[in-house]
Write an enzyme that holds these catalytic residues in place. Structure first.
Site, PDB file in Angstrom:
ATOM      1  N   MET B   1       0.844  -1.196   0.000  1.00 51.01           N
ATOM      2  CA  MET B   1       0.000   0.000   0.000  1.00 51.01           C
ATOM      3  C   MET B   1       0.884   1.252   0.000  1.00 51.01           C
ATOM      4  SD  MET B   1      -3.004   0.934   2.681  1.00 51.01           S
ATOM      5  CE  MET B   1      -4.365  -0.069   2.153  1.00 51.01           C
ATOM      6  N   CYS B   2       0.463   2.267  -0.698  1.00 50.37           N
ATOM      7  CA  CYS B   2       1.160   3.552  -0.700  1.00 50.37           C
ATOM      8  C   CYS B   2       0.100   4.624  -0.909  1.00 50.37           C
ATOM      9  CB  CYS B   2       2.157   3.654  -1.847  1.00 50.37           C
ATOM     10  SG  CYS B   2       3.612   2.602  -1.660  1.00 50.37           S
ATOM     11  N   GLY B   3       0.470   5.854  -0.706  1.00 49.01           N
ATOM     12  CA  GLY B   3      -0.459   6.947  -0.987  1.00 49.01           C
ATOM     13  C   GLY B   3       0.132   7.862  -2.040  1.00 49.01           C
ATOM     14  N   ARG B  32      -1.490   5.026   4.703  1.00 42.90           N
ATOM     15  CA  ARG B  32      -1.175   4.247   3.500  1.00 42.90           C
ATOM     16  C   ARG B  32       0.322   4.154   3.263  1.00 42.90           C
ATOM     17  NH1 ARG B  32      -5.548   3.338   0.114  1.00 42.90           N
ATOM     18  NH2 ARG B  32      -4.045   2.623  -1.414  1.00 42.90           N
ATOM     19  N   ASN B 177       1.527   3.841  -6.870  1.00 47.87           N
ATOM     20  CA  ASN B 177       0.900   3.032  -5.830  1.00 47.87           C
ATOM     21  C   ASN B 177       0.620   1.687  -6.473  1.00 47.87           C
ATOM     22  OD1 ASN B 177      -2.386   3.053  -4.222  1.00 47.87           O
ATOM     23  ND2 ASN B 177      -0.572   1.897  -3.741  1.00 47.87           N
TER      24      ASN B 177
END
Lengths: 230, 299
Positions: B1-3, B32, B177
């Site tokens: 997960m990333c933002g 995130r 992402n």
């Protein structure tokens, strides 16, 4: 009706959700308003009383997930997994819904006025979903029971490996998934469609403008002639 | 997960506050991506014959003054501007890109060249988004558009170099992402084209692939169409160029994105949580971008 207001800018969501999980005798017949949701996740999940909840704004992931009995309205849009695994009650999204709306829902009614993203009604287990706009690809994947009414279009692979759910689509279907086919709409099917259109605020829409899709049931049993393909 | 976050300010009066407007967007994506953060901001262009070099070192006591002094002594060239923040510095010069690159490699191998451009500055580091933003005064940034990223590492190490944005070429960057399953084969293919890599990160492969396509003559749209054919995995990609932001999602829309279009700005984030604070957001057109479609906003 007694009404209670919460503002998520100054009340922690956990406090609101814990109140919403109070004994049903405290909540039955109450109306709860939630202001400034600002995209927070898990708003009004796991309700199990005869309460009505209005969320004024956009909600995040899993809004009104696992709902039972309660009636939840979201005035804005929702993130992934709205009303996922709903058992009963009603969830109404006035904006758009992201992916996996109504996933695995067992019962109740999910109404989305706008579009729904991909995988809407994936593994549907008995609930009804009415989408005023279009649904994304892979919607109703492995849908087992229940009904989906789509007033707009459907994306790719609609109803892939579908079991006994009914899919009523008014617009175009980009492609059907494996074992999903056009069905003849019988009197019983039509009655279900008319009822759902009425209950979702679309009683002006003609049921004749819909096509019914369902399972061809060719994947139900092992087929020795196709064993090479498995 | 990333933002991911992106902000393009259409109202010129608000461009002096782009940092302040963006900061809650980046911090809103902390859950995130809590392990690193970064952003690329596009501000006023330097002179036509000048280039900005965004530099980074992991050495906390690095002597930036000495670097600036040595640059002048060795290359006989005045540094037009030298702006240092914590362990990042932006060096502006009219020297050729290759001259600067070679000099850095020879004399300061510990200094990482993050980006080259006429408008773009890049900052990226490990830490929570709030920590990184405070370290580099993100709230004070000015400019017309920016892209930002908060990282939760899943496939390669947590270092400043592995943080996003990634860049290749000039005034071009990308945040991602998702995860790419064919990054190693893509890297090998690009290495055959003589392209070298600075990290083992999957996003760097996508970044260098797209930049390579554009150097080969593709416009951004065509490069992304090639991207849909070549990139295997999950991705929402947000790209910044000197005068536009561009967004694409993979065909399965595995990774999220929400867009808010307003008369004064266009804001993009992984989730609405990061857009809720923006001025007059109630009157913005908020929508979810469709998979496999390209969205471009011009400054």
């Amino acid at each position: 009706m007694e009404s209670l207001k919460y503002d998520l800018t100054n009340t922690p969501l956990r406090e609101v959700n814990q109140f919403l999980h109070s004994d049903a005798s405290l909540l039955n017949g109450k109306h709860i308003e939630i202001n400034n949701p600002n995209g927070a996740h898990h708003i009004a999940v796991g309700l199990k009383s005869e309460a009505t909840v209005t969320i004024h704004g956009h909600a995040g992931y899993y809004a009104a997930g696992m709902n039972q009995i309660a009636d939840v309205t979201i005035e804005g849009s929702v993130g992934s997994g709205v009303a996922e695994n709903m058992m009963s009650g009603r969830v109404h999204v006035k904006g758009f819904a992201s992916n996996a709306a109504g996933a695995t829902a067992n019962g109740g009614l999910l109404v989305i006025d706008g579009d729904a993203g991909l995988r809407c009604g994936i593994s549907l287990k008995g609930a009804d979903i009415v989408v005023g706009g279009s649904v994304g690809s892979f919607s109703a994947f492995m849908a087992q029971a229940g009904n989906m009414v789509i007033l707009g279009d459907a994306g790719e692979g609609l109803g892939d490996s579908i079991y006994e759910a009914r899919l009523f689509v008014r617009g175009k279907v980009k492609s059907l998934g494996a074992d999903c086919e056009v069905k003849t709409m019988g009197a019983e099917d039509r009655k279900i469609l008319v009822d759902l259109l009425e209950r979702s605020g679309h009683s002006d829409v003609s049921p004749e403008s819909f096509t019914l899709y369902g399972s061809a049931r060719t994947l139900y049993h092992f087929n020795v002639a196709k064993s090479g393909a498995y | 997960m990333c933002g991911i976050v992106g902000l393009l300010v259409k109202n010129p009066k608000m461009r002096a506050n782009i940092g302040e407007l963006m900061l809650p967007m980046l911090i809103g994506m902390t859950e995130r991506g809590p392990d690193s953060a970064g952003l690329a901001v596009f501000g006023a262009a330097v002179g036509a014959d000048e280039r900005k070099f965004s530099l980074y070192t992991s050495e906390p006591d690095f002597n930036w003054q000495k670097l600036s002094h040595d640059f002048l002594t060795h290359l006989g060239s005045k540094v037009i501007n030298f702006a240092q923040k914590a362990n990042h510095a932006v060096l502006t010069t009219h020297l050729e890109t290759e001259t600067v690159k070679t000099w850095l490699k020879e004399h300061y191998p510990q200094v990482h060249l993050l980006a080259i451009g006429q408008l773009m500055d890049i900052y990226k580091d490990v830490g929570t988004p709030a920590e990184v933003a405070a370290r580099y005064d993100f709230s004070q940034l000015r400019g017309s558009h920016l892209v930002g990223h908060t990282r939760m590492a899943t496939e390669s190490a947590i270092t400043p170099a592995h943080a996003h944005p990634f860049t290749a070429g000039q005034d071009w960057c990308l945040v991602h992402n998702g995860s790419l399953s064919n990054a190693p084969s893509l890297r090998r293919k690009l290495q055959h084209e003589g392209i070298s890599f600075e990290t083992d990160n999957d996003t760097e492969a996508a970044c260098r692939f797209l930049e390579w396509r554009m150097r080969e003559g593709d416009d951004l749209q065509t490069a992304l169409e090639h991207g849909f054919e070549e990139l295997d995995g999950f991705y929402t990609l947000l790209m910044g160029t000197k005068d536009q932001l561009a967004l694409v999602r993979d065909p399965f829309a595995c990774k999220p994105a929400v867009v808010a279009e307003h008369d004064d700005y266009v804001a993009i984030a992984s989730e609405f949580r990061s857009l809720a604070h923006l001025p007059d957001i109630k009157n913005a057109k908020v929508f979810e971008p469709s998979p496999k479609e390209m969205y471009v906003w011009k400054v």
